[in-house]
Design a protein around this motif. Structure first.
Motif, short mmCIF file in Angstrom:
data_model
loop_
_atom_site.label_atom_id
_atom_site.label_comp_id
_atom_site.label_asym_id
_atom_site.label_seq_id
_atom_site.Cartn_x
_atom_site.Cartn_y
_atom_site.Cartn_z
N SER A 47 33.99 23.28 71.45
CA SER A 47 35.14 22.47 71.09
C SER A 47 36.36 23.35 70.83
O SER A 47 37.47 22.97 71.16
N ASP A 48 36.16 24.52 70.27
CA ASP A 48 37.25 25.46 70.05
C ASP A 48 37.78 25.96 71.39
O ASP A 48 38.98 26.14 71.56
N ARG A 49 36.92 26.16 72.35
CA ARG A 49 37.32 26.65 73.67
C ARG A 49 38.19 25.60 74.38
O ARG A 49 39.15 25.94 75.04
N HIS A 50 37.84 24.33 74.22
CA HIS A 50 38.65 23.27 74.83
C HIS A 50 40.07 23.28 74.26
O HIS A 50 41.04 23.16 75.01
N ALA A 51 40.19 23.43 72.96
CA ALA A 51 41.51 23.48 72.33
C ALA A 51 42.28 24.70 72.82
O ALA A 51 43.48 24.62 73.08
N GLN A 52 41.61 25.81 72.94
CA GLN A 52 42.26 27.04 73.41
C GLN A 52 42.73 26.87 74.87
O GLN A 52 43.84 27.28 75.21
N ASP A 53 41.89 26.27 75.71
CA ASP A 53 42.28 26.04 77.10
C ASP A 53 43.49 25.13 77.20
O ASP A 53 44.40 25.37 77.98
N GLU A 54 43.49 24.07 76.41
CA GLU A 54 44.62 23.14 76.44
C GLU A 54 45.90 23.79 75.91
O GLU A 54 46.99 23.55 76.42
N THR A 55 45.77 24.64 74.91
CA THR A 55 46.93 25.36 74.39
C THR A 55 47.49 26.33 75.43
O THR A 55 48.70 26.43 75.60
N GLU A 56 46.60 27.03 76.13
CA GLU A 56 47.06 27.94 77.19
C GLU A 56 47.73 27.18 78.32
O GLU A 56 48.74 27.63 78.87
N GLN A 57 47.21 26.01 78.66
CA GLN A 57 47.82 25.18 79.69
C GLN A 57 49.22 24.73 79.25
O GLN A 57 50.16 24.72 80.04
N PHE A 58 49.37 24.36 77.98
CA PHE A 58 50.67 23.95 77.45
C PHE A 58 51.65 25.13 77.50
O PHE A 58 52.81 24.95 77.86
N ALA A 59 51.18 26.33 77.18
CA ALA A 59 52.04 27.52 77.22
C ALA A 59 52.50 27.79 78.66
O ALA A 59 53.67 28.14 78.88
N ARG A 60 51.61 27.64 79.63
CA ARG A 60 52.01 27.83 81.03
C ARG A 60 53.03 26.78 81.46
O ARG A 60 53.98 27.07 82.19
N ARG A 61 52.84 25.53 80.98
CA ARG A 61 53.80 24.47 81.30
C ARG A 61 55.18 24.79 80.70
O ARG A 61 56.20 24.59 81.33
N LEU A 62 55.18 25.30 79.46
CA LEU A 62 56.45 25.69 78.83
C LEU A 62 57.14 26.80 79.61
O LEU A 62 58.35 26.78 79.80
N LEU A 63 56.37 27.78 80.05
CA LEU A 63 56.93 28.89 80.82
C LEU A 63 57.56 28.37 82.11
O LEU A 63 58.66 28.80 82.48
N ALA A 64 56.90 27.43 82.78
CA ALA A 64 57.46 26.85 84.00
C ALA A 64 58.74 26.08 83.71
O ALA A 64 59.71 26.17 84.47
N VAL A 65 58.78 25.34 82.61
CA VAL A 65 59.98 24.58 82.25
C VAL A 65 61.12 25.54 81.91
O VAL A 65 62.26 25.33 82.34
#
Length: 131
Positions: A31-49
């Motif tokens: 469950s911690d890994r899922h949160a970490q993956d989603e956080t990393e995905q959000f960070a990549r989305r922010l970088l693209a924006v």
């Protein structure tokens, strides 16, 4: 007299307790890994924006900024009231409102509202001081 070899009830309970503990650790880790993956995905989305904002700002020759709270970002553009481009077709009340707050929501091709996942909280620090 024959002796049969078998496990006692206590030994079986200890083994089941160890297996249960290991299963709990696996569940917590996944469950911690899922949160970490989603956080990393959000960070990549922010970088693209941010990259898209930088390109849009250069190509359109406008100033873009971000309004931020703990869970969302809003893209803003600077409206220069001394520029002929922005004063045309504006009423006096609109110009007075722009003079008080020249940063208005951006209405261009870039996604304007960026929501963070529910367990991600954002903060901004400049030279160690939270802004």
């Amino acid at each position: 007299m024959r002796r049969s070899r078998a496990f006692t009830l206590l030994e079986v309970m200890v083994v089941l307790a160890i297996i249960g503990g290991l299963m709990a650790l696996v569940t917590i880790t996944s469950s911690d890994r899922h949160a970490q993956d989603e956080t990393e995905q959000f960070a990549r989305r922010l970088l693209a924006v941010f990259s898209a904002c930088r390109q849009e700002s250069v190509f359109q020759n406008i100033d873009l900024g971000l309004a931020m709270d703990s869970s969302s970002l809003l893209l803003l553009s600077f409206q220069d009231i001394y520029s002929q481009e922005f004063t045309a077709n504006k009423t006096r009340e609109e110009l007075d409102a722009l003079a008080k707050n020249p940063w208005q929501p951006y209405s261009g091709p870039i996604n304007n509202d960026i929501e963070a996942p529910e367990y991600v909280f954002m903060s901004l620090e400049v030279e160690g001081q939270e802004v």
